[in-house]
Write an enzyme that holds these catalytic residues in place. Structure first.
Site, PDB file in Angstrom:
ATOM      1  N   TYR A 170     -61.367 -66.399 -74.916  1.00  0.00           N
ATOM      2  CA  TYR A 170     -61.663 -67.624 -75.655  1.00  0.00           C
ATOM      3  C   TYR A 170     -61.981 -68.812 -74.748  1.00  0.00           C
ATOM      4  O   TYR A 170     -62.145 -69.929 -75.237  1.00  0.00           O
ATOM      5  CB  TYR A 170     -60.479 -67.984 -76.561  1.00  0.00           C
ATOM      6  CG  TYR A 170     -60.045 -66.844 -77.437  1.00  0.00           C
ATOM      7  CD1 TYR A 170     -60.937 -66.230 -78.316  1.00  0.00           C
ATOM      8  CD2 TYR A 170     -58.740 -66.353 -77.380  1.00  0.00           C
ATOM      9  CE1 TYR A 170     -60.550 -65.157 -79.108  1.00  0.00           C
ATOM     10  CE2 TYR A 170     -58.346 -65.283 -78.173  1.00  0.00           C
ATOM     11  CZ  TYR A 170     -59.247 -64.696 -79.036  1.00  0.00           C
ATOM     12  OH  TYR A 170     -58.860 -63.632 -79.819  1.00  0.00           O
ATOM     13  N   SER A 224     -51.825 -63.172 -78.618  1.00  0.00           N
ATOM     14  CA  SER A 224     -52.872 -62.534 -79.409  1.00  0.00           C
ATOM     15  C   SER A 224     -53.690 -61.583 -78.531  1.00  0.00           C
ATOM     16  O   SER A 224     -53.122 -60.665 -77.942  1.00  0.00           O
ATOM     17  CB  SER A 224     -53.736 -63.609 -80.069  1.00  0.00           C
ATOM     18  OG  SER A 224     -54.536 -63.068 -81.085  1.00  0.00           O
ATOM     19  N   ASP A 229     -46.254 -63.688 -88.621  1.00  0.00           N
ATOM     20  CA  ASP A 229     -47.385 -63.381 -87.750  1.00  0.00           C
ATOM     21  C   ASP A 229     -47.986 -62.043 -88.150  1.00  0.00           C
ATOM     22  O   ASP A 229     -47.270 -61.101 -88.505  1.00  0.00           O
ATOM     23  CB  ASP A 229     -46.932 -63.320 -86.290  1.00  0.00           C
ATOM     24  CG  ASP A 229     -48.053 -62.890 -85.367  1.00  0.00           C
ATOM     25  OD1 ASP A 229     -49.139 -63.499 -85.443  1.00  0.00           O
ATOM     26  OD2 ASP A 229     -47.856 -61.926 -84.592  1.00  0.00           O
ATOM     27  N   HIS A 261     -49.353 -67.052 -86.859  1.00  0.00           N
ATOM     28  CA  HIS A 261     -50.162 -66.774 -85.666  1.00  0.00           C
ATOM     29  C   HIS A 261     -50.665 -68.044 -84.980  1.00  0.00           C
ATOM     30  O   HIS A 261     -51.457 -67.969 -84.054  1.00  0.00           O
ATOM     31  CB  HIS A 261     -51.341 -65.877 -86.045  1.00  0.00           C
ATOM     32  CG  HIS A 261     -51.922 -65.116 -84.893  1.00  0.00           C
ATOM     33  ND1 HIS A 261     -51.210 -64.172 -84.187  1.00  0.00           N
ATOM     34  CD2 HIS A 261     -53.147 -65.167 -84.312  1.00  0.00           C
ATOM     35  CE1 HIS A 261     -51.962 -63.671 -83.227  1.00  0.00           C
ATOM     36  NE2 HIS A 261     -53.154 -64.250 -83.277  1.00  0.00           N
TER      37      HIS A 261
END
Length: 582
Positions: free
Chosen positions: A40, A113, A254, A289
């Protein structure tokens, strides 16, 4: 302590591709290093996330830090295909770090993640310099979480949003490299902004902007079962190669909670060294999350102690690395192996094992007079087996699915994710509600939750959903955990088996886990239906390839839940009875 900061350091991989990294390391001497790998954008690590250690704190503690763009993302070379190169790239990066003049040869990893997935993908290589990992909100089985579910349904809202985001980032990268992808970037950018609309398109596999961009979307749609395609990405069988202890961090809301708990318990048994097995740690908070992890939601706040910052999550990770990278054998002396947030009483509690050793697995039986439809129906939940035989019936029409109202979902938007008042959906005729009596004493439920149902349907395939709900005295009904099973996968995720209409089948729905004290005046409730949209894709009930079916191919299903002596449908709850601790 002074540090040097180098931007876009080119780290060579075994196939000649160079991956870009930002590197902080102390001036003079050697230091243990921490590695973060993510797709990301490595520059985002400057943002402060409560679920991750503070950058300045790590540097002040004497650690070097390497933050790397995954292959094919942002400023790293190569092509990004989820999970394809992360094992080799992780192993090569760890070896490169250990060989640097500023490194003392020990490496740890952290991140959330996808940044947690790459930690496990690196750890299973047995990289000798990797001494500890701290995976947060993550999975070692990419089928069961996040892209599909433990019950075989596609995690639709997550898959459409995530793919649109990653394809947009790829188009932007190509545009910066001089390729003519401006039109693609504009289309994908609009898709991200209006991602809810992506979920309404049928057939799912033909969502125009995603199908047109292609890449791995077609592969994911072509493999709805847990077949060889997904087996190649699953790491469970490779935990035997892991020698690095792991600090497993998760949240009750989550989307990875089931995998986080399963990974912890499996690694405790199967990891490849005594240190890795005995060094496993687990922290579960009342979080979704979102890396901000505050525990405060629109319909339910878990109090001032709930946030990752208040529990000192960053400091706990630092202690973990001090133990395994610096060899400080006393660093974790005051930290229990398991730390969980118990909802209801809204308190943190230390434990020695998971599941808790004093768990009393208790059957809560479903019963009714045949009208359990809606929260105002006659569905009951009792610890005594019912003597009468009965069933409840509802119509599941995929054109009118039960909308998602909270849960372990993505995106993490209010009303869609986390604890949400179920009154918004429990008035529907296609939702069966089975409620226990008003409690006179507190009842603690902490551990894995499952539902055994005896079902039949007019269709050859359909879904069954289950949701555990805490009903407050004022009528507010807060979801705790849930699950879904696609009936064709009732015998396992690897092979499909359609139903015979009208035949009764015994199925089990994995509802993941929770920790909640149902307080006096509250009620324990189970909600059963056949859809949770758009968190999961709609089963078209035809028995065909769901992702390829149009709206014209949808078949409504009349579904039945059977209960009684011959069909003992039951919710199995992990009851913890510690009267001396109340």
């Amino acid at each position: 302590m002074q540090h040097l900061y180098d931007i876009d350091v080119q780290v060579p991989m075994r196939d000649g591709v160079a991956l870009a990294a930002n590197v902080w390391h102390p001036v003079g001497g050697k230091a243990p290093a921490l590695l973060v790998r993510l797709p990301y954008g490595k520059d985002m690590l400057g943002i402060s996330f409560a679920s991750m250690p503070n950058l300045g704190t790590l540097l002040e503690a004497g650690y070097a830090l390497v933050v790397q763009d995954c292959r094919g993302t942002h400023r790293s070379e190569g092509e990004f295909v989820p999970h394809l190169a992360d094992r080799n790239d992780g192993e090569d990066t760890v070896a490169w770090i250990a060989d640097q003049p500023w490194s003392d040869g020990t490496v740890g990893m952290y991140g959330a993640s996808y940044g947690g997935m790459v930690q496990w993908e690196t750890a299973v290589t047995g990289a000798p310099a990797l001494k500890a990992i701290a995976p947060t909100f993550t999975s070692i089985d990419n089928y069961e979480a996040p892209w599909y579910s433990a019950g075989g349904a596609l995690s639709l809202s997550l898959v459409t949003l995530w793919n649109a985001m990653m394809y947009a980032a790829d188009a932007q990268r190509s545009l910066a490299a001089g390729e003519d992808t401006l039109s693609q970037l504009q289309q994908l950018g609009q898709a991200v902004l209006s991602h809810e609309a992506l979920n309404d398109v049928l057939p799912t596999a033909e969502v125009p902007v995603l199908a047109a961009y292609g890449k791995w979307w077609d592969d994911w749609m072509a493999h709805p079962s847990h077949d060889g395609y997904w087996d190649a990405m699953e790491l469970t069988s490779e935990l035997k190669n892991v020698t690095a202890p792991a600090l497993n961090i998760g949240g009750w809301y989550d989307l990875y909670i089931g995998q986080t708990l399963r990974t912890y318990t499996t690694a405790r048994r199967q990891a490849g060294s005594a240190a890795a097995r005995e060094g496993q740690r687990l922290i579960i908070g009342p979080w979704d999350h979102d890396p901000s992890s505050t525990g405060v939601y629109r319909d339910r706040s878990f109090g001032p102690l709930a946030s990752a910052q208040m529990v000192g999550l960053g400091d706990l990770q630092l202690k973990f690395f001090d133990r395994w990278l610096r060899g400080d054998t006393t660093a974790l002396d005051d930290v229990a192996p398991v730390k969980i947030f118990v909802m209801g009483i809204d308190q943190w509690r230390d434990e020695q094992e998971w599941p808790l050793p004093d768990t009393q697995w208790t059957d809560y039986h479903l019963s009714s007079a045949g009208h359990a439809n809606t929260a105002g129906g006659d569905g009951a939940l009792t610890t005594e087996p019912p003597t009468g035989t009965g069933h409840d019936t509802y119509l599941y029409d995929p054109r009118r699915p039960v909308p998602t109202a909270g849960g372990a979902s993505m995106p993490t938007t209010p009303g869609f994710c986390g604890p949400v008042d179920q009154r918004s959906v429990a008035g529907r005729e296609d939702v069966l509600c089975f409620a226990g009596p008003v409690l006179e004493e507190p009842v603690e439920v902490t551990g894995p939750v499952s539902l055994t149902l005896f079902v039949s349907s007019s269709a050859v395939d359909t879904d069954f959903t289950a949701k555990l709900v805490d009903v407050f005295p004022d009528g507010k009904a807060i979801n705790l955990c849930d699950g879904i099973l696609r009936a064709r996968y009732r015998g396992g995720l690897a092979a499909e088996e359609l139903m015979e209409p009208g035949t009764v089948y015994e199925i089990t729905v994995d509802m993941t886990a929770t920790s909640n004290v149902f307080l006096p005046g509250h009620r324990i409730r189970l909600d059963v239906s056949s859809s949770n949209f758009p968190r999961y894709d709609r089963n078209t009930n035809s028995g065909g390839v769901i992702a390829r079916e149009s709206e014209e191919q949808i078949i409504p299903a009349v579904n039945h839940i059977h209960h009684g002596p011959n069909h003992p449908s039951r919710l199995v709850l992990p009851i913890i009875d510690r009267k001396d601790q109340r």
